[in-house]
Design a protein around this motif. Structure first.
Motif, PDB file in Angstrom:
ATOM      1  N   ILE A 138      -9.202  -6.664  16.771  1.00 35.33           N
ATOM      2  CA  ILE A 138      -8.326  -7.057  15.611  1.00 35.33           C
ATOM      3  C   ILE A 138      -7.136  -7.498  16.265  1.00 35.33           C
ATOM      4  CG2 ILE A 138      -7.146  -6.445  13.409  1.00 35.33           C
ATOM      5  CD1 ILE A 138      -9.531  -4.523  12.962  1.00 35.33           C
ATOM      6  N   GLY A 139      -6.597  -8.687  15.982  1.00 43.43           N
ATOM      7  CA  GLY A 139      -5.413  -9.110  16.819  1.00 43.43           C
ATOM      8  C   GLY A 139      -5.508  -9.444  18.036  1.00 43.43           C
ATOM      9  N   GLY A 140      -6.684  -9.344  18.453  1.00 45.57           N
ATOM     10  CA  GLY A 140      -6.691  -9.748  19.865  1.00 45.57           C
ATOM     11  C   GLY A 140      -7.462 -10.934  20.199  1.00 45.57           C
ATOM     12  N   SER A 141      -8.712 -11.127  21.053  1.00 46.07           N
ATOM     13  CA  SER A 141      -9.078 -12.394  21.201  1.00 46.07           C
ATOM     14  C   SER A 141     -10.804 -11.926  21.681  1.00 46.07           C
ATOM     15  CB  SER A 141      -8.571 -13.094  22.461  1.00 46.07           C
ATOM     16  OG  SER A 141      -8.689 -12.267  23.828  1.00 46.07           O
ATOM     17  N   ASN A 142     -11.704 -12.854  21.825  1.00 41.32           N
ATOM     18  CA  ASN A 142     -13.040 -12.762  22.309  1.00 41.32           C
ATOM     19  C   ASN A 142     -13.246 -12.381  23.756  1.00 41.32           C
ATOM     20  OD1 ASN A 142     -11.952 -15.248  23.039  1.00 41.32           O
ATOM     21  ND2 ASN A 142     -14.078 -16.321  22.956  1.00 41.32           N
ATOM     22  N   ASP A 188     -19.240 -14.265  12.273  1.00 42.08           N
ATOM     23  CA  ASP A 188     -19.306 -13.241  13.364  1.00 42.08           C
ATOM     24  C   ASP A 188     -18.156 -13.332  14.224  1.00 42.08           C
ATOM     25  OD1 ASP A 188     -21.839 -12.846  12.495  1.00 42.08           O
ATOM     26  OD2 ASP A 188     -22.950 -12.995  14.577  1.00 42.08           O
ATOM     27  N   ASP A 189     -17.673 -12.312  14.487  1.00 39.24           N
ATOM     28  CA  ASP A 189     -16.340 -12.079  15.517  1.00 39.24           C
ATOM     29  C   ASP A 189     -14.943 -12.105  14.898  1.00 39.24           C
ATOM     30  OD1 ASP A 189     -18.371 -11.925  17.251  1.00 39.24           O
ATOM     31  OD2 ASP A 189     -18.317 -13.821  17.882  1.00 39.24           O
ATOM     32  N   SER A 190     -14.989 -12.578  13.438  1.00 43.81           N
ATOM     33  CA  SER A 190     -13.579 -12.508  13.007  1.00 43.81           C
ATOM     34  C   SER A 190     -12.529 -13.335  13.597  1.00 43.81           C
ATOM     35  CB  SER A 190     -13.136 -11.345  12.859  1.00 43.81           C
ATOM     36  OG  SER A 190     -11.872 -11.084  11.950  1.00 43.81           O
ATOM     37  N   TYR A 191     -12.871 -14.747  13.807  1.00 49.02           N
ATOM     38  CA  TYR A 191     -11.957 -15.647  14.352  1.00 49.02           C
ATOM     39  C   TYR A 191     -10.687 -16.238  13.761  1.00 49.02           C
ATOM     40  CZ  TYR A 191     -15.159 -15.967  18.612  1.00 49.02           C
ATOM     41  OH  TYR A 191     -16.010 -15.643  19.490  1.00 49.02           O
ATOM     42  N   LEU A 192      -9.552 -16.283  14.516  1.00 48.58           N
ATOM     43  CA  LEU A 192      -8.585 -16.736  13.543  1.00 48.58           C
ATOM     44  C   LEU A 192      -8.765 -18.265  13.081  1.00 48.58           C
ATOM     45  CD1 LEU A 192      -5.374 -16.764  12.800  1.00 48.58           C
ATOM     46  CD2 LEU A 192      -4.895 -17.591  15.103  1.00 48.58           C
ATOM     47  N   ASN A 193      -9.469 -18.882  13.916  1.00 55.14           N
ATOM     48  CA  ASN A 193      -9.822 -20.306  12.977  1.00 55.14           C
ATOM     49  C   ASN A 193     -10.467 -20.326  11.846  1.00 55.14           C
ATOM     50  OD1 ASN A 193     -12.644 -19.988  14.236  1.00 55.14           O
ATOM     51  ND2 ASN A 193     -11.529 -20.780  16.371  1.00 55.14           N
ATOM     52  N   VAL A 194     -11.444 -19.069  11.783  1.00 59.28           N
ATOM     53  CA  VAL A 194     -12.219 -19.085  10.466  1.00 59.28           C
ATOM     54  C   VAL A 194     -11.132 -18.790   9.248  1.00 59.28           C
ATOM     55  CG1 VAL A 194     -13.659 -17.473   9.118  1.00 59.28           C
ATOM     56  CG2 VAL A 194     -14.232 -18.169  11.216  1.00 59.28           C
ATOM     57  N   TYR A 195     -10.058 -18.101   9.584  1.00 59.13           N
ATOM     58  CA  TYR A 195      -9.080 -17.708   8.472  1.00 59.13           C
ATOM     59  C   TYR A 195      -8.129 -19.031   8.336  1.00 59.13           C
ATOM     60  CZ  TYR A 195      -5.021 -15.812   6.353  1.00 59.13           C
ATOM     61  OH  TYR A 195      -3.896 -15.259   5.529  1.00 59.13           O
ATOM     62  N   GLU A 196      -8.232 -19.537   9.352  1.00 60.55           N
ATOM     63  CA  GLU A 196      -7.190 -21.019   9.186  1.00 60.55           C
ATOM     64  C   GLU A 196      -8.124 -22.265   8.408  1.00 60.55           C
ATOM     65  OE1 GLU A 196      -4.018 -20.282  12.753  1.00 60.55           O
ATOM     66  OE2 GLU A 196      -6.066 -21.516  13.301  1.00 60.55           O
ATOM     67  N   ASN A 197      -9.427 -22.273   9.057  1.00 59.04           N
ATOM     68  CA  ASN A 197     -10.152 -23.423   8.693  1.00 59.04           C
ATOM     69  C   ASN A 197     -11.217 -23.436   7.609  1.00 59.04           C
ATOM     70  OD1 ASN A 197      -8.386 -24.961  10.468  1.00 59.04           O
ATOM     71  ND2 ASN A 197      -9.890 -24.369  12.076  1.00 59.04           N
ATOM     72  N   ALA A 198     -11.766 -22.089   7.628  1.00 60.19           N
ATOM     73  CA  ALA A 198     -12.830 -21.826   6.774  1.00 60.19           C
ATOM     74  C   ALA A 198     -12.496 -21.333   5.404  1.00 60.19           C
ATOM     75  CB  ALA A 198     -13.936 -20.836   7.249  1.00 60.19           C
ATOM     76  N   LEU A 199     -11.460 -20.360   5.412  1.00 64.78           N
ATOM     77  CA  LEU A 199     -10.851 -19.584   4.161  1.00 64.78           C
ATOM     78  C   LEU A 199     -10.335 -20.606   3.267  1.00 64.78           C
ATOM     79  CD1 LEU A 199     -10.370 -17.078   2.450  1.00 64.78           C
ATOM     80  CD2 LEU A 199      -8.190 -16.959   3.961  1.00 64.78           C
ATOM     81  N   PRO A 200      -9.697 -21.589   3.377  1.00 64.23           N
ATOM     82  CA  PRO A 200      -9.428 -22.697   2.297  1.00 64.23           C
ATOM     83  C   PRO A 200     -10.360 -23.335   1.760  1.00 64.23           C
ATOM     84  CG  PRO A 200      -7.937 -22.788   4.282  1.00 64.23           C
ATOM     85  CD  PRO A 200      -8.937 -22.073   4.540  1.00 64.23           C
ATOM     86  N   VAL A 210     -16.749 -18.546  28.372  1.00 68.07           N
ATOM     87  CA  VAL A 210     -16.207 -19.304  26.838  1.00 68.07           C
ATOM     88  C   VAL A 210     -14.702 -19.098  26.892  1.00 68.07           C
ATOM     89  CG1 VAL A 210     -16.268 -18.880  24.623  1.00 68.07           C
ATOM     90  CG2 VAL A 210     -18.477 -18.379  25.860  1.00 68.07           C
ATOM     91  N   ALA A 211     -13.840 -20.233  26.343  1.00 61.87           N
ATOM     92  CA  ALA A 211     -12.488 -20.226  26.338  1.00 61.87           C
ATOM     93  C   ALA A 211     -12.126 -19.033  25.487  1.00 61.87           C
ATOM     94  CB  ALA A 211     -12.166 -21.588  25.894  1.00 61.87           C
ATOM     95  N   PRO A 212     -10.738 -18.440  25.827  1.00 59.55           N
ATOM     96  CA  PRO A 212     -10.082 -17.822  24.743  1.00 59.55           C
ATOM     97  C   PRO A 212     -10.024 -18.095  23.454  1.00 59.55           C
ATOM     98  CG  PRO A 212      -9.254 -17.610  26.897  1.00 59.55           C
ATOM     99  CD  PRO A 212     -10.099 -18.760  26.871  1.00 59.55           C
ATOM    100  N   ALA A 213     -10.462 -17.295  22.320  1.00 54.48           N
ATOM    101  CA  ALA A 213     -10.017 -17.526  21.048  1.00 54.48           C
ATOM    102  C   ALA A 213      -9.762 -16.429  20.359  1.00 54.48           C
ATOM    103  CB  ALA A 213     -11.280 -18.133  20.351  1.00 54.48           C
ATOM    104  N   ALA A 214      -8.514 -16.385  19.617  1.00 56.64           N
ATOM    105  CA  ALA A 214      -7.802 -15.461  18.920  1.00 56.64           C
ATOM    106  C   ALA A 214      -8.670 -15.035  17.697  1.00 56.64           C
ATOM    107  CB  ALA A 214      -6.397 -15.873  18.395  1.00 56.64           C
ATOM    108  N   CYS A 215      -8.519 -13.634  17.528  1.00 53.41           N
ATOM    109  CA  CYS A 215      -9.132 -12.967  16.448  1.00 53.41           C
ATOM    110  C   CYS A 215      -8.291 -12.647  15.345  1.00 53.41           C
ATOM    111  CB  CYS A 215      -9.864 -11.543  16.840  1.00 53.41           C
ATOM    112  SG  CYS A 215     -11.303 -11.953  18.097  1.00 53.41           S
ATOM    113  N   MET A 216      -8.763 -12.739  14.172  1.00 56.75           N
ATOM    114  CA  MET A 216      -7.799 -12.303  13.071  1.00 56.75           C
ATOM    115  C   MET A 216      -7.039 -11.061  13.044  1.00 56.75           C
ATOM    116  SD  MET A 216     -10.307 -13.685   9.973  1.00 56.75           S
ATOM    117  CE  MET A 216      -9.443 -12.585   8.724  1.00 56.75           C
TER     118      MET A 216
END
Length: 233
Positions: free
Chosen positions: A99-103, A69-81, A111-117
């Motif tokens: 998209i390209g923004g944050s939560n 859920d939410d398309s976080y950048l850390n999913v791209y960086e840490n889950a995709l591989p 909740v701490a800011p987290a970048a989206c893909m």
């Protein structure tokens, strides 16, 4: 055969113990171990789009749908591989206006800011065989909106996503798991094939395809908890 639909949010080092919704942040090492367990159990990880024939009963086999859920950048960086390593596919539910923004929807609750893909990252996600689904335009509580605003959040997000990624969008996820029978109808009318909730359980042929249950994976789930979520319910 019932199919578990696993629900993740962030894949990152969890914040301090006082942080709100810390349980929604799964450590990358834990995520890797969980995908190892799926492989060890002979369960193929699939996107929701690819898992639907198993959910409906048209196909049989040991599969689990993997959703974020939410398309976080850390999913791209840490889950995709990790998904690539194990040959799994997954669905990423995107908040289109971030998209390209944050939560930003999480800011009021601390909740701490987290970048989206970014769009480029979403396109690469698709190019590798993974699915992009909609999580509305703005991560709203749909039942709190007038019908036309809810329709816009559900329908326009699909059209915009399809234009951006140049690919069909067939899966929807209700933000916060909030939905009513009307919201399910709106998702159907918008042209989606299925929609997920936060209701607990595994998906079965008897389920409404626009009210599919999921198993939320949390930071403190042990290996035994994870296996139970994949094999029971």
């Amino acid at each position: 055969m019932a199919v578990p639909i696993l629900a993740y949010h962030q894949i990152a080092v969890p914040p301090s113990s006082s942080a709100p919704f810390r349980s929604m942040v799964v450590h990358p090492q834990a995520f890797h171990r969980q995908m190892e367990w799926l492989k060890r159990l002979g369960i193929q990880g699939l996107s929701l789009r690819e898992a639907l024939p198993y959910i409906s009963g048209a196909k049989t086999g040991k599969v689990a749908a993997i959703t974020f859920d939410d398309s976080y950048l850390n999913v791209y960086e840490n889950a995709l591989p990790v998904l690539q390593e194990f040959g799994f596919t997954a669905t990423n539910f995107v908040v289109v206006n971030q998209i390209g923004g944050s939560n930003i929807w999480d800011v009021p609750i601390g909740v701490a800011p987290a970048a989206c893909m970014s769009l480029e990252q979403l396109r690469r996600w698709c190019s590798l065989g993974h699915e992009v689904g909609s999580h509305t335009l703005d991560h709203v509580h749909l039942p709190q909106l007038p019908m036309e605003q809810a329709r816009r959040q559900i329908s326009n997000s699909r059209g915009l996503l399809e234009d951006m990624i140049d690919e069909g969008v067939s899966s929807f996820c209700f933000p916060y798991g909030d939905e009513t029978p009307l919201d399910r109808v709106l998702a159907y009318e918008a042209g989606y094939s299925a929609a997920t909730t936060t209701r607990r359980g595994r998906a079965r042929p008897t389920n409404d395809l626009f009210g599919l249950p999921r198993a939320t994976i949390r930071r403190n789930d042990t290996w035994l908890h994870f296996i139970k979520k994949c094999t029971f319910g």
